[in-house]
Enzyme design. Structure first.
Site, mmCIF file in Angstrom:
data_model
loop_
_atom_site.group_PDB
_atom_site.id
_atom_site.type_symbol
_atom_site.label_atom_id
_atom_site.label_comp_id
_atom_site.label_asym_id
_atom_site.label_seq_id
_atom_site.Cartn_x
_atom_site.Cartn_y
_atom_site.Cartn_z
ATOM 1 N N CYS A 163 0.669 -1.241 0.072
ATOM 2 C CA CYS A 163 0.126 -0.073 0.034
ATOM 3 C C CYS A 163 0.798 1.310 0.141
ATOM 4 C CB CYS A 163 -1.026 0.056 1.161
ATOM 5 S SG CYS A 163 -1.915 -1.451 1.174
ATOM 6 N N HIS A 300 -2.392 8.553 5.814
ATOM 7 C CA HIS A 300 -2.830 6.959 5.276
ATOM 8 C C HIS A 300 -3.989 6.330 5.597
ATOM 9 C CE1 HIS A 300 -1.614 3.156 3.479
ATOM 10 N NE2 HIS A 300 -1.817 2.254 4.382
ATOM 11 N N GLU A 311 -0.952 5.325 13.403
ATOM 12 C CA GLU A 311 -0.550 6.760 12.587
ATOM 13 C C GLU A 311 -0.726 7.920 13.308
ATOM 14 O OE1 GLU A 311 -2.741 7.067 8.765
ATOM 15 O OE2 GLU A 311 -1.198 8.665 8.141
ATOM 16 N N LYS A 332 -8.652 8.148 1.748
ATOM 17 C CA LYS A 332 -9.324 6.778 1.578
ATOM 18 C C LYS A 332 -10.769 6.648 2.028
ATOM 19 C CE LYS A 332 -4.966 4.638 1.713
ATOM 20 N NZ LYS A 332 -4.165 5.648 2.113
ATOM 21 N N HIS A 337 -9.345 2.314 -0.707
ATOM 22 C CA HIS A 337 -7.929 2.139 -0.560
ATOM 23 C C HIS A 337 -7.314 1.649 -2.019
ATOM 24 C CE1 HIS A 337 -3.863 1.192 0.339
ATOM 25 N NE2 HIS A 337 -3.933 0.978 1.652
ATOM 26 N N PHE A 396 1.402 -3.365 3.990
ATOM 27 C CA PHE A 396 1.879 -4.614 4.377
ATOM 28 C C PHE A 396 3.272 -4.914 4.203
ATOM 29 C CE2 PHE A 396 -2.518 -6.933 4.161
ATOM 30 C CZ PHE A 396 -3.329 -6.076 5.034
#
Lengths: 411, 82
Positions: A163, A300, A311, A332, A337, A396
């Site tokens: 991502c 993010h 975050e 997002k 996403h 990830f």
């Protein structure tokens, strides 16, 4: 001597529009691009929603062969790439074709082509598998197809960091130009992971929202968030050496002023809870600038319980008390996403914020989470005079990647 | 089944936008029709299904024209019916 690097064009294919302008207008209006899955029959799936790119007819944008011989993710990349190059007014010719490169990353590449041909292999045997499987499946086909289409002959490759792919692609492109290896890079990300096997995998990993009310499912920083919503699309930016951009009279959108990347070295899907490595990435991205000038953070903000909390901690660690004063929003919440494309579209959002003076909201932020207590610009866009914006991308694998974008001062 | 017509159909299927009038027996696949080696594999797969036969790889490797494809298929059909 290190070169300054500027953005001179961008293009996008997103769940909120088939170009940057439509996408931006919808983001500012707080429109959600999430809906029920139409790309495959999701009857047997626990998760039935996604942020799909709508009304995308590849034949309307690409020649018939390119439309047929590219996986959906590469079709998105081609359309966004051509838009970006056109917008930058960059004419590729014999005088400059080796001075321009392409770096469009993808998280999963041609997953749909792979699974379709796997079915062919099982039902009809190896001699019926398409000769186009490999060219359609390889993740670097996004970059290569743009290179072939536009006659670009400088460095051409892909890059994968789940991502964080889009942000890393921009970051590496930025460094290549900064260090004088190349004059311009067509860089970004593309993914099309709304496929049965992709969905089954993400669902089994526990990463996706089970909220089946589509427009409410992506709710970053909200108490009731329960996972991310898979999106798809592509965003591509033209980055250039400032001198080169000036020499050809290009109009300059913004300047890339930093990039930082670190690893959690912790877990393949979970982020490091205390946000330490992510904070370090923010600090690296801001190493060359006055971090007090940061006026916007594109989070993010995936809407997973773990990401949004860690975050938030990372932002506090990096900015101290000032963290509470910086507007933060998650695109997002509306785009879902977009995987490998997320960092690229979010960099475009940062450029827009800087130039338009408007900060798009984080929608569905209805029940504040005590662990997420910063200013996430809830639900309604707001005006903002932003000199420097940063975009966070985590992936990830423990990737933490941050790009810093500044207003171009005209000098 | 008219072999030439089926070959023409297979070529047009593999290469969207191919000008049918250019598909004549003597047309060079690469130079005249822009059919590359990957396209040719797809054309062969289509024709194998159409005629229910297997086209030997070594014979396909020497193919240069539309007529060459027709000849290879006609030869295989003869072998099969014999």
């Amino acid at each position: 001597m290190l070169n300054r690097v500027v953005v001179t064009g961008y293009g996008a294919v997103t769940p909120l529009g088939l170009n940057v302008d439509d996408t931006w207008r919808n983001l500012v209006a707080g429109v959600s691009g999430v809906g029920y899955i139409s790309l495959f029959d999701a009857t047997d799936f626990k998760v039935k929603i996604a942020a799909e790119v709508k009304d995308f007819d590849p034949a309307a944008h690409l020649d018939p062969t390119a439309a047929r011989r590219n996986d959906r993710f590469a079709q998105f990349a081609l359309v966004a790439g051509i838009q970006a190059i056109d917008a930058a007014g960059l004419k590729v010719d014999d005088a400059n074709r080796y001075d321009i490169g392409v770096l469009i990353g993808s998280g999963v590449g041609g997953l749909d082509s792979l699974t379709q041909q796997l079915d062919v292999l099982k039902t009809r045997g190896p001699t019926r598998v398409s000769p186009f499987l490999v060219p359609m499946m390889i993740a670097d086909s996004a970059s290569s197809q743009v290179s072939i289409k536009m006659g670009i002959m400088g460095a051409n490759f892909g890059l994968i960091s789940a991502c964080a792919t889009g942000t890393d692609a921009l970051g590496i492109a930025y460094k290549m130009i900064k260090w004088g290896e190349i004059k311009a890079m067509v860089a970004g990300g593309a993914d099309a992971a709304v496929t049965p096997v992709g969905f089954a995998g993400f669902t089994q990993a526990g990463a996706l929202s089970r909220n089946n009310e589509p427009q409410k499912a992506s709710r970053p920083f909200d108490m009731e968030r329960d996972g991310f919503v898979v999106g798809e699309g592509a965003a591509v930016l033209v980055l250039e050496n400032l001198d080169y951009a000036r020499s050809r009279g290009a109009s300059i959108i913004a300047e890339i002023v930093g990039y930082g990347a670190t690893s959690d070295a912790f877990h393949i899907t979970q982020p490091l809870e205390n946000g330490e490595a992510a904070a370090k990435a923010i600090e690296l991205a801001l190493a060359g600038v006055d971090c007090k000038k940061v006026g916007y953070i594109n989070a993010h903000g995936t809407s997973t319980p773990l990401n949004d909390a860690s975050e938030t901690k990372a932002i506090k660690k990096a900015f101290g008390d000032r963290a509470y004063k910086i507007p933060i929003s998650s695109a997002k919440s509306m785009l879902g996403h977009m995987m490998g494309a997320a960092g690229a579209i979010e960099a475009v959002v940062c450029c827009k914020v800087i130039n338009e003076g408007i900060i798009p909201p984080t929608v569905n932020l209805e029940h504040p989470d005590p662990e997420c207590d910063l200013d996430y610009v809830p639900n309604v866009a707001r005006d903002g005079d932003v000199r420097i914006a940063i975009s966070n991308s985590f992936g990830f694998g423990g990737h933490n990647s941050v790009i810093a974008i500044g207003r171009y001062d005209g000098q | 089944m008219n072999v030439f017509e089926e070959v023409k159909k297979a070529l047009c299927k593999a290469s969207a936008g191919l000008d049918e009038s250019k598909v004549v027996s003597g047309a060079l696949l690469k130079d005249d029709l822009d059919i590359d080696s990957l396209d040719l594999v797809e054309v062969a797969m289509t024709l194998e299904d159409t005629f229910n036969l297997t086209l030997p790889e070594d014979e396909m490797e020497n193919i240069r024209t539309v007529g060459d494809i027709v000849s290879v298929i006609e030869a295989r059909l003869k072998v099969q019916s014999a």
